[in-house]
Design an enzyme around this catalytic site. Structure first.
Site, PDB file in Angstrom:
ATOM      1  N   SER A   1       3.734   6.273  -4.800  1.00 30.58           N
ATOM      2  CA  SER A   1       5.138   6.479  -4.457  1.00 30.58           C
ATOM      3  C   SER A   1       5.272   6.548  -2.948  1.00 30.58           C
ATOM      4  O   SER A   1       4.309   6.811  -2.249  1.00 30.58           O
ATOM      5  CB  SER A   1       5.636   7.781  -5.070  1.00 30.58           C
ATOM      6  N   LYS A   2       6.471   6.297  -2.496  1.00 34.61           N
ATOM      7  CA  LYS A   2       6.634   6.219  -1.044  1.00 34.61           C
ATOM      8  C   LYS A   2       6.447   7.576  -0.385  1.00 34.61           C
ATOM      9  O   LYS A   2       6.179   7.653   0.801  1.00 34.61           O
ATOM     10  CB  LYS A   2       7.968   5.582  -0.672  1.00 34.61           C
ATOM     11  N   ARG A   3       6.567   8.643  -1.155  1.00 35.99           N
ATOM     12  CA  ARG A   3       6.346   9.965  -0.564  1.00 35.99           C
ATOM     13  C   ARG A   3       4.870  10.193  -0.245  1.00 35.99           C
ATOM     14  O   ARG A   3       4.529  10.809   0.736  1.00 35.99           O
ATOM     15  CB  ARG A   3       6.832  11.066  -1.506  1.00 35.99           C
ATOM     16  N   LYS A   4       4.014   9.692  -1.128  1.00 40.51           N
ATOM     17  CA  LYS A   4       2.588  10.011  -0.981  1.00 40.51           C
ATOM     18  C   LYS A   4       1.768   8.914  -0.322  1.00 40.51           C
ATOM     19  O   LYS A   4       0.684   9.160   0.167  1.00 40.51           O
ATOM     20  CB  LYS A   4       1.986  10.284  -2.367  1.00 40.51           C
TER      21      LYS A   4
ATOM     22  N   THR B   1       3.868   2.506   1.255  1.00 37.03           N
ATOM     23  CA  THR B   1       4.288   1.516   0.260  1.00 37.03           C
ATOM     24  C   THR B   1       5.142   0.397   0.845  1.00 37.03           C
ATOM     25  O   THR B   1       5.426  -0.571   0.146  1.00 37.03           O
ATOM     26  CB  THR B   1       5.118   2.173  -0.861  1.00 37.03           C
TER      27      THR B   1
END
Ligand code: GLU
Length: 504
Positions: A257-260, A263
């Site tokens: 995911s773009k948080r982790k 991406t």
């Protein structure tokens, strides 16, 4: 049947690795089958869609080489294809018509529930540990009851009736999928009370209208597909074939995911991963080539791609593999092409060093880069690593850490001696004989005469002329730097070390 497939990104974020892979698989499938690849922008989430994201997505797909046959107007080019416009916000009348058709056949109905009513329903369901679903309050209103609600000034949303039963389909990748419609959350809002249509509806209306034959998309949409199939049927449209691609996972098997994780395609591009490597990498992220080979051009992928060899298990994003592929691809680029691609990366690197106080003596050009290609081409994992290899050619003076000038087996006095002796040996080479082959021998001889390890002497020289302990081959580096600057830097380094020697 002629294949028609599509990528339908929502411009609510930058081009994501997952969207790029989905676009690639659609592209490969369409090209392999001699079909058509459509680009449609799903921009109905007006609050989160931006023109900047749209540009990022289109630029990224274009950069990867995934040209679409039909799609919206871009960069002054008119929209292409018989189903224009290809932006959903420009297609609102189509959704309105489709909703009217469903209303007329009572396959959908106006829903007057207020936000408060729906919130209360949800709270009650939560309290009773039931999954959220629409309770059907407006499903069977009489004409009079509807009029009464209209008279109160309520503006209806439109809900699609989810019929009881099972929806089954054969996913090209996952095989038979069966879902009880009971599990779909009850009748589905397809148009909000403000008249704007929702994703589940627009995607189906457009796939039907644009005669899409294959919907190839991420597994995260698998649970939406039964709703979509019901809508296709209700609209009297052919149901396309579905292929749901495996999720892309972090090495710890969590969802990427773009948080982790990183991406955004633009970030990989910014690091200097070459497009050929990203395409190659994304192709293998969920698809098995069926051979031992690992390096594929886009054309080779088109030739070999087959949805049957896409696996259904999660695909692990392995950055090391991407770096390896990138290095492999950089080696395969024609040198002129590589030199051109490197210039902006080196310029950006130098600009950052200027900000840190360095003085750039010249802005790199393709001409400057050309002779360096044999020195760097085998050593670059990404284009962005070019600064670390050659920045010292463009900066003056370079920063040298005096501690690094003294190799492990030496003391500072030996280092001064070594640098000065090396300077004299190098100075003895005239401008004409300043060639890599002619420098190595005499310097090895010098080390031997003094009883030094050649490696120690070479390290001291390397640090003195580049500021770094790892560089392209030393003698080529000296030639690239030129005789005068090489001598200047050796002098400067020896002088700096000498000043630090204890005076007794
Ligand atoms: N706009 C949707 C998305 O970006 C497209 C989903 C689909 O391919 O049907 O996820």
């Amino acid at each position: 049947m002629t294949v028609r497939c599509r990528i339908a990104p929502s411009p609510t974020g930058p081009l994501h690795i997952g969207t790029a892979r989905t676009a690639l698989y659609n592209f490969l499938f369409a090209r392999h089958e001699g079909g058509t690849f459509v680009l449609r922008l799903e921009d109905t989430d007006v609050a989160r869609s931006t023109v900047a994201y749209e540009r990022d997505i289109l630029d990224g797909l274009h950069w990867l080489g995934l040209e679409w046959d039909e799609g919206p107007e871009v960069a002054g080019q008119p929209a292409r294809g018989p189903y224009a416009p290809y932006r959903q916000m420009e297609r609102l009348p189509l959704y309105r018509d489709a909703a009217e058709r469903l209303l007329a056949r009572d396959l959908a109905y106006p829903c007057y529930c207020t936000r408060d009513e729906l919130d209360a329903d949800r709270a009650a369901q939560e309290a009773a540990h039931q999954p959220p679903r629409y309770v059907g309050r407006c499903a069977n209103l009489t004409a009079g009851e509807r009029r009464a609600r209209e008279a109160e000034g309520r503006r209806p949303a439109i809900r699609f009736r989810i019929p009881p039963g099972t929806v089954a389909f054969d996913d090209i990748i996952r095989g038979r999928v069966e879902i009880e419609t009971d599990a779909l959350g009850g009748d589905l809002v397809i148009v909000r009370s403000d008249g704007t249509p929702l994703y589940h509806f627009t995607v189906v209306v457009d796939d039907a209208e644009m005669a899409i034959t294959h919907v190839i998309r991420g597994e995260d949409h698998l649970s939406n597909t039964p709703k979509h199939i019901l809508l296709f049927r209700a609209l009297g449209a052919d149901v396309p074939a579905f292929a749901h691609l495996p999720l892309i996972l972090n090495p710890d098997r969590t969802k990427m995911s773009k948080r982790k994780s990183q991406t955004a395609i633009a970030d990989y591009r910014g690091e200097g991963f070459v497009r050929e490597a990203l395409v190659n990498f994304l192709a293998l992220l969920g698809w098995a080539s069926g051979t031992e080979e690992e390096i594929f051009t886009l054309e080779q992928l088109v030739e070999r791609f087959d949805l049957a060899r896409v696996h259904s298990g999660g695909a692990i994003f392995d950055r090391e593999r991407l770096e390896w592929l990138s290095g492999q691809w950089i080696r395969r680029l024609p040198t002129e092409d590589l030199a051109e691609r490197l210039v902006p990366f080196l310029s950006a690197d130098l600009a950052a060093r200027v900000a840190g106080g360095a003085r750039v003596v010249r802005q790199p050009t393709v001409e400057d880069m050309r002779p360096l290609m044999p020195l760097v081409q085998e050593r670059l994992p990404v284009l962005g690593a070019i600064g670390d290899l050659v920045d010292f050619l463009f900066i003056d003076p370079i920063a040298v850490d005096p501690a690094l000038l003294v190799p492990r087996h030496w003391d500072a006095g030996t280092a001064v001696e070594g640098l000065e002796a090396a300077r004299d040996v190098i100075a003895a080479r005239g401008r004409v004989s300043f060639e890599a082959d002619e420098l190595e021998g005499p310097l090895r001889e010098l080390a031997q005469q003094r009883g030094w390890k050649a490696g120690d002497l070479f390290m001291a020289i390397r640090v003195a002329i580049t500021g770094r302990t790892a560089t392209p081959p030393l003698f080529d580096t000296m030639v690239a730097l030129g005789r005068a600057r090489t001598l200047e830097r050796l002098d400067a380094a020896a002088g700096m070390l000498r000043e630090r020697l204890p005076t007794d």
